[in-house]
Design an enzyme around this catalytic site. Structure first.
Site, PDB file in Angstrom:
ATOM      1  CB  VAL A   1      -0.981  -0.103   1.257  1.00  0.00           C
ATOM      2  CG1 VAL A   1      -1.751   1.277   1.417  1.00  0.00           C
ATOM      3  CG2 VAL A   1      -2.033  -1.232   1.108  1.00  0.00           C
ATOM      4  CB  ALA A   2       4.174   2.163   1.750  1.00  0.00           C
TER       5      ALA A   2
ATOM      6  CD  GLU B   1      -2.580   3.937  -2.240  1.00  0.00           C
ATOM      7  OE1 GLU B   1      -1.857   4.913  -2.184  1.00  0.00           O
ATOM      8  OE2 GLU B   1      -2.338   2.960  -1.819  1.00  0.00           O
TER       9      GLU B   1
ATOM     10  CG  ASP C   1      -3.796  31.397 -42.244  1.00  0.00           C
ATOM     11  OD1 ASP C   1      -3.123  30.653 -42.800  1.00  0.00           O
ATOM     12  OD2 ASP C   1      -5.107  30.916 -42.168  1.00  0.00           O
TER      13      ASP C   1
ATOM     14  CG  ASP D   1      -8.623  30.809 -42.983  1.00  0.00           C
ATOM     15  OD1 ASP D   1      -7.999  30.377 -44.115  1.00  0.00           O
ATOM     16  OD2 ASP D   1      -8.501  32.172 -42.901  1.00  0.00           O
TER      17      ASP D   1
ATOM     18  CG  ASP E   1      -5.901  26.300 -45.026  1.00  0.00           C
ATOM     19  OD1 ASP E   1      -5.018  26.263 -45.681  1.00  0.00           O
ATOM     20  OD2 ASP E   1      -6.371  27.543 -44.504  1.00  0.00           O
TER      21      ASP E   1
HETATM   22  P1  ATP Z   1      -3.881  35.460 -45.743  1.00  0.00           P
HETATM   23  O1  ATP Z   1      -2.370  34.584 -45.457  1.00  0.00           O
HETATM   24  O2  ATP Z   1      -3.689  36.844 -45.835  1.00  0.00           O
HETATM   25  O3  ATP Z   1      -4.653  34.965 -45.007  1.00  0.00           O
HETATM   26  P2  ATP Z   1      -4.507  33.901 -47.716  1.00  0.00           P
HETATM   27  O4  ATP Z   1      -3.624  32.740 -47.575  1.00  0.00           O
HETATM   28  O5  ATP Z   1      -5.885  33.454 -47.074  1.00  0.00           O
HETATM   29  O6  ATP Z   1      -4.223  35.157 -47.186  1.00  0.00           O
HETATM   30  P3  ATP Z   1      -5.797  34.035 -50.146  1.00  0.00           P
HETATM   31  O7  ATP Z   1      -7.058  34.535 -49.307  1.00  0.00           O
HETATM   32  O8  ATP Z   1      -5.364  32.723 -50.705  1.00  0.00           O
HETATM   33  O9  ATP Z   1      -4.661  34.439 -49.047  1.00  0.00           O
HETATM   34  O10 ATP Z   1      -5.600  35.338 -51.127  1.00  0.00           O
HETATM   35  C1  ATP Z   1      -4.554  35.325 -52.108  1.00  0.00           C
HETATM   36  C2  ATP Z   1      -4.824  36.428 -52.893  1.00  0.00           C
HETATM   37  O11 ATP Z   1      -5.898  36.215 -53.651  1.00  0.00           O
HETATM   38  C3  ATP Z   1      -4.870  37.736 -52.369  1.00  0.00           C
HETATM   39  O12 ATP Z   1      -3.775  38.495 -52.026  1.00  0.00           O
HETATM   40  C4  ATP Z   1      -6.009  38.629 -53.052  1.00  0.00           C
HETATM   41  O13 ATP Z   1      -4.764  38.971 -54.298  1.00  0.00           O
HETATM   42  C5  ATP Z   1      -6.560  37.266 -53.954  1.00  0.00           C
HETATM   43  N1  ATP Z   1      -7.802  37.288 -53.334  1.00  0.00           N
HETATM   44  C6  ATP Z   1      -8.174  36.986 -51.975  1.00  0.00           C
HETATM   45  N2  ATP Z   1      -9.636  36.879 -52.032  1.00  0.00           N
HETATM   46  C7  ATP Z   1     -10.269  37.170 -53.162  1.00  0.00           C
HETATM   47  C8  ATP Z   1     -11.381  36.981 -53.792  1.00  0.00           C
HETATM   48  N3  ATP Z   1     -12.541  36.858 -52.927  1.00  0.00           N
HETATM   49  N4  ATP Z   1     -11.528  37.178 -54.896  1.00  0.00           N
HETATM   50  C9  ATP Z   1     -10.477  37.329 -55.950  1.00  0.00           C
HETATM   51  N5  ATP Z   1      -9.279  37.474 -55.280  1.00  0.00           N
HETATM   52  C10 ATP Z   1      -8.970  37.195 -54.094  1.00  0.00           C
END
Ligand code: ATP
Length: 942
Positions: free
Chosen positions: A310-311, A315, A357, A660, A664
């Site tokens: 037990v020692a 527990e 990001d 996001d 990803d």
């Molecule tokens: P961050 O690191 O800033 O979050 P990200 O990796 O999400 O950027 P993206 O969203 O892939 O980057 O965007 C890359 C490029 O695509 C932007 O710099 C912009 O020029 C273009 N872009 C972003 N959003 C749009 C959109 N809705 N329509 C068209 N081109 C876009």
């Protein structure tokens, strides 16, 4: 919950609302899109709020029935099947047998049998309570993650809780969305879904809106289902089944609760506990044999061996461990970091690289267009945020640029409501364009009416473009609108707009555009370009649509860094954690932001772009990543991120990755810690991640790393605390055996009183110690480092030895001071009772000082503040009080065979306690002297 149109053949429908059945000639998948609306009593403007609430009343909420939980008493009983519990139950049974067989009956044995049984029950209660409360916490935390979806209601795009979806709702789907009900697509642009949760096949499957002749909806390419996710594309779909009536609901088995997975740490501790239990049994059995062989009577010898066993068994350990982890999870939740797997708490502490990001994590994701470029001129824009307050200088030349970019957007501006200012529903980049268009007085309602959208090729982070095809009601023919990253879009342009005329895009003009884009990026702006093309016929493919474009200009938008980020970045640096920014943005934009948040501090960071990464082989990438330089990965797609994560891991790094988007997910899953955004992220990313940041901020990751480190350190602290006193319990017993003393210096009942009375609360208080101030100034722990490192064992052996010295000294001093020969001692001899009281009290007092000593690993406790953890002091005082009660209260004296201690006794005990504290202080001072900074091999002493 019912399926709309349950009484009709598969998926067909009567109107789900008022109950006035509308005969539907065929199942939902075989109708053309227009007829699906009628079949489900819906409209292209969505349901009205009144219809939605009527249907909610009729069909109920869109939720799956809760899984049946195992009965509470069965879960409680399961606690007794653990190895520890079984060993103790057998021990209790044997002791009871000893009591029953021995004549005359020894009440002491009965008491011991009951006490051991009490230990088992107590452990089960603590274990059960912990499991239960951890489960409740997990449920509460899960509920904090938003589960919403976008629908059209009353003709407006709205975000509603998924539970409130009803049949007939028109859902808007985009890449990354989780599908929340079974729906029939009525509009689809490049939709790809992952049906794996339903069908098990992981390949992405394409979806379209046209009618099909498939017999079942599950096979039909125009339906999407609850539990699946949209990987790419966008579209609109009508809900036809919700809750239990969905395909997912049908296959959703009402399972018993899934067994909770143990983390590697828990497994390591459990394995260690088993080893200790095995060792205890072996030592106990050996002593039993040795003593029995030398003629000692069997039953008392057995009881003695039991005391040894037990020692040695810790527990209170399993309960203390789960409490420490649960406290870590709760503390992180308070800092907006939601841990989905307990495992993440420990891994977080050993993170060596964070790939982060930019937008939203380092910046506020509050985009504001501040510069526009067209026809060789920059047009500044005033005003901040999403309120259309501000103006564009000389707006005429940039109106077409803004009109085209705004028509090629899916976001919607929501007016201010209550205390909230105006908001964007959808992509903030697009929201900023809509605001700029309003500031330039572009009438979007008129523009949208004159160029109705026919098709969309959604934004994709690999292509970095988005395009839409519109009908040109004024000029005839069709229009293609494209917006995207300037470098990518330029490659698709053959012309440039110069004051309303299309001019050939010569190399010189290309250079001019690139220089203008670079100038905007250097100011830290996110830059987009927009282009247009007129065509007599609708282009058949995306490639065709996105070719021969005329560039209209550039849009530069500001996304200010989050205030708290640079402090968090600096704290990561001092903690030896490397930060790599991974962004889709332009290298110059990325560098400007990285400098503002202190990720880049030198004049020559390595800026790696996605395309140059593609040309690198694994060896070159590995060499680059292992270098000490500051690194930015720009113009990167999620696939690039994935490659970098894998390369870092191959180099032995422990990588945390933020993400996001839907693409990803692989990087998040592959990372040691995937971190998803709770507010701005997609459902797919949240699903794949181990941790969700509720406020999306990088600072929360740093806070979580700090907590992760402190949880690990705290676990080590109480392991040292618990194991060192086990040694102090065992040594006097062994010493007495070898010295030929006929009785034990510490009875099994006393051991239990220490392990479960005076020791548990301080161990819990150690598990809840706040992070030490030096937590983030030390390098990360090595991946190879084991919890039970040699250094940890050395430390508890050292503390245990000092405590043992005290325990043996006070016991034998009392025995010798009495002048009675060893052979004449019986359990009732007053000197013996005083001596065993001293042994027990020496361990309790020693543990009081031990708890203070183990609070710091290298730093002096006097510097950390002896009184700085009041909970620990209170817990220690409770232990001392309990000991005093055992010594002075007659009923307890009767149970434990103890005697009252004198003031001199206490003074001696406290002197030994102080000796322990000072010895440990001397050891720490020696460690600090030997290596002023933490060497890796001393990890266990951290
Ligand atoms: P961050 O690191 O800033 O979050 P990200 O990796 O999400 O950027 P993206 O969203 O892939 O980057 O965007 C890359 C490029 O695509 C932007 O710099 C912009 O020029 C273009 N872009 C972003 N959003 C749009 C959109 N809705 N329509 C068209 N081109 C876009």
């Amino acid at each position: 919950m019912r399926r709309a149109g349950e009484e009709a053949p598969p998926h067909g429908g009567r109107e789900p609302g008022g109950g006035t059945a509308t005969a539907v000639p065929a199942p939902v998948q075989s109708l053309p899109p227009q007829e699906v609306f009628a079949a489900l009593g819906a409209s292209p403007r969505g349901l009205s709020s009144a219809q939605a609430s009527d249907r909610q009343r009729e069909f109920g909420r869109n939720e799956l029935p809760r899984p049946r939980r195992r009965r509470i008493w069965r879960r409680f009983l399961a606690q007794f099947t653990d190895l520890f519990a079984l060993v103790l139950l057998v021990a209790s049974g044997l002791t009871f047998l000893a009591y029953a067989l021995q004549e005359p009956h020894q009440v002491g044995n009965l008491q011991l049998a009951i006490a051991i049984l009490g230990v088992v029950v107590l452990n089960a209660v603590i274990g059960f309570a912990q499991e239960y409360s951890a489960e409740r916490t997990a449920q509460a935390l899960q509920a904090m993650v938003p589960h919403t979806c976008r629908v059209l209601r009353d003709g407006q795009r709205q975000e509603v809780p998924t539970g409130s979806l009803v049949p007939g709702d028109l859902v808007v789907l985009e890449a990354g969305d989780a599908v929340s009900a079974d729906c029939r697509l009525v509009e689809a642009h490049g939709v790809l879904v992952n049906n794996a949760p339903l069908t098990g096949e992981s390949a992405a499957v394409g979806r379209m809106a046209d009618a099909t002749h498939e017999e079942t909806a599950l096979r039909a390419r125009n339906c999407v289902f609850m539990g699946t996710t949209v990987l790419a594309g966008s579209g609109k779909a009508l809900v036809y089944a919700i809750g239990a009536a969905t395909e997912f609901g049908r296959i959703f088995r009402l399972t018993d609760d899934v067994p909770q997975q143990k983390t590697p740490l828990q497994r390591e501790v459990a394995a260690m506990a088993r080893r200790v239990a095995g060792l205890a049994l072996t030592i106990g059995a050996t002593l039993l044999l040795v003593r029995w062989q030398t003629g000692a009577p069997l039953v008392p010898t057995f009881v003695f061996a039991l005391g040894v066993m037990v020692a040695l068994v810790p527990e209170g350990l399993p309960a203390t461990l789960s409490v420490a982890l649960a406290i870590g999870v709760r503390r992180m939740a308070r800092r907006q970091a939601l841990i989905k797997q307990l495992l993440a708490v420990e891994t977080l502490g050993s993170t060596t690289v964070i790939c982060t990001d930019k937008t939203g994590t380092l910046t506020q994701a509050e985009m504001t267009v501040t510069r526009l470029w067209a026809n060789g001129t920059v047009h500044p824009v005033t005003g901040v945020g999403y309120a259309p307050v501000g103006s564009v200088r000389d707006p005429e030349p940039v109106r077409e640029l803004l009109r085209v970019a705004a028509l090629c957007s899916n976001a919607r501006l929501l007016p201010a409501s209550g205390a909230d200012g105006p908001r964007v529903l959808g992509d903030t980049t697009e929201g900023a364009i809509l605001v700029a268009a309003a500031k330039a007085e572009v009438d979007m309602a008129v523009s949208a009416a004159s160029a109705p959208r026919l098709t969309e090729f959604p934004f994709d982070p690999v292509r970095k473009l988005m395009s839409t095809i519109h009908q040109d009601t004024e000029g005839g023919g069709y229009l293609v609108h494209v917006k995207g990253a300037p470098q990518e879009l330029l490659r698709h342009c053959t012309h440039i707009d110069r004051a309303g005329d299309d001019r050939l895009l010569t190399d010189r003009l290309r250079e001019e555009v690139t220089a203008a884009a670079d100038a905007l990026a250097r100011q830290g702006l996110r830059v987009l370009a927009a282009a247009r093309r007129r065509t007599p016929a609708v282009p058949e493919t995306q490639e065709e649509a996105e070719s021969q474009l005329t560039l209209l200009g550039l849009i530069g938008m500001l996304d200010p860094p989050r205030e708290e980020v640079s402090r968090a970045v600096r704290s990561c640096r001092s903690a030896g954690i490397r930060i790599i920014m991974v962004t889709g943005d332009h290298p110059l934009t990325a560098e400007a932001i990285a400098r503002r948040v202190a990720i880049v501090t030198t004049s020559d960071p390595v800026v790696l772009t996605g395309p140059s990464l593609d040309r690198m082989d694994a060896a070159a990438l590995g060499a680059l990543l292992s270098g000490p330089s500051e690194l930015l990965l720009c113009r990167a797609s999620p696939e690039h991120k994935m490659r970098v994560v894998a390369a870092l891991q191959a180099g032995g790094e422990v990588v945390a990755v933020t993400g996001d988007g839907a693409n990803d997910a692989p990087a998040l899953k592959h990372a040691d810690i995937g971190v998803a955004m709770g507010a701005g992220g997609t459902d797919v990313a949240r699903e794949a991640a181990a941790m969700v940041l509720l406020d999306d901020s990088f600072a929360a990751i740093t806070a979580a790393v700090e907590l992760g480190r402190s949880v690990y350190r705290n676990i080590r602290k109480f392991l040292v605390y618990l194991f060192s006193h086990n040694i102090a319990e065992l040594t006097p017993i062994l010493a007495a055996t070898f010295a030929g003393f006929p009785l034990v210096p510490l009875t099994a009942l006393q051991v239990l009183a220490i392990d479960l009375g005076s020791d548990v609360l301080p161990a819990l208080a150690l598990g809840a110690e706040p992070p030490e101030p030096d937590t983030m100034t030390q390098p990360p722990r090595s991946r190879r480092e084991r919890l039970f490192s040699a250094a940890l064992v050395r430390r508890f052996l050292f503390l245990g030895a000092v405590q043992s010295l005290g325990a043996c000294t006070v016991f034998f001093w009392h025995i010798h001071a009495s002048g009675i020969p060893y052979a004449e001692f019986t359990a009732d001899t007053p000197a013996y009772q005083e001596a065993i009281t001293m042994t027990q009290a020496s361990i309790v007092v020693g543990q009081f000082f031990n708890a203070l000593a183990v609070r710091t690993d290298r730093q002096s406790v006097f510097r950390a503040g002896l009184l700085s953890n009041p909970r620990l002091l209170a817990a220690g005082c409770f232990g001392l009080g309990l000991m005093a009660a055992i010594s002075y209260a007659p009923p307890l004296q009767a149970v434990f065979h103890t005697a009252p201690l004198s003031l001199v006794d206490w003074a001696i005990l406290f002197a030994f306690g102080l000796l322990l504290l000072l010895a440990e202080e001397a050891r720490k001072a020696w460690l600090r002297h030997r290596s002023p900074r933490y060497p890796a091999h001393e990890g266990a002493l951290r």
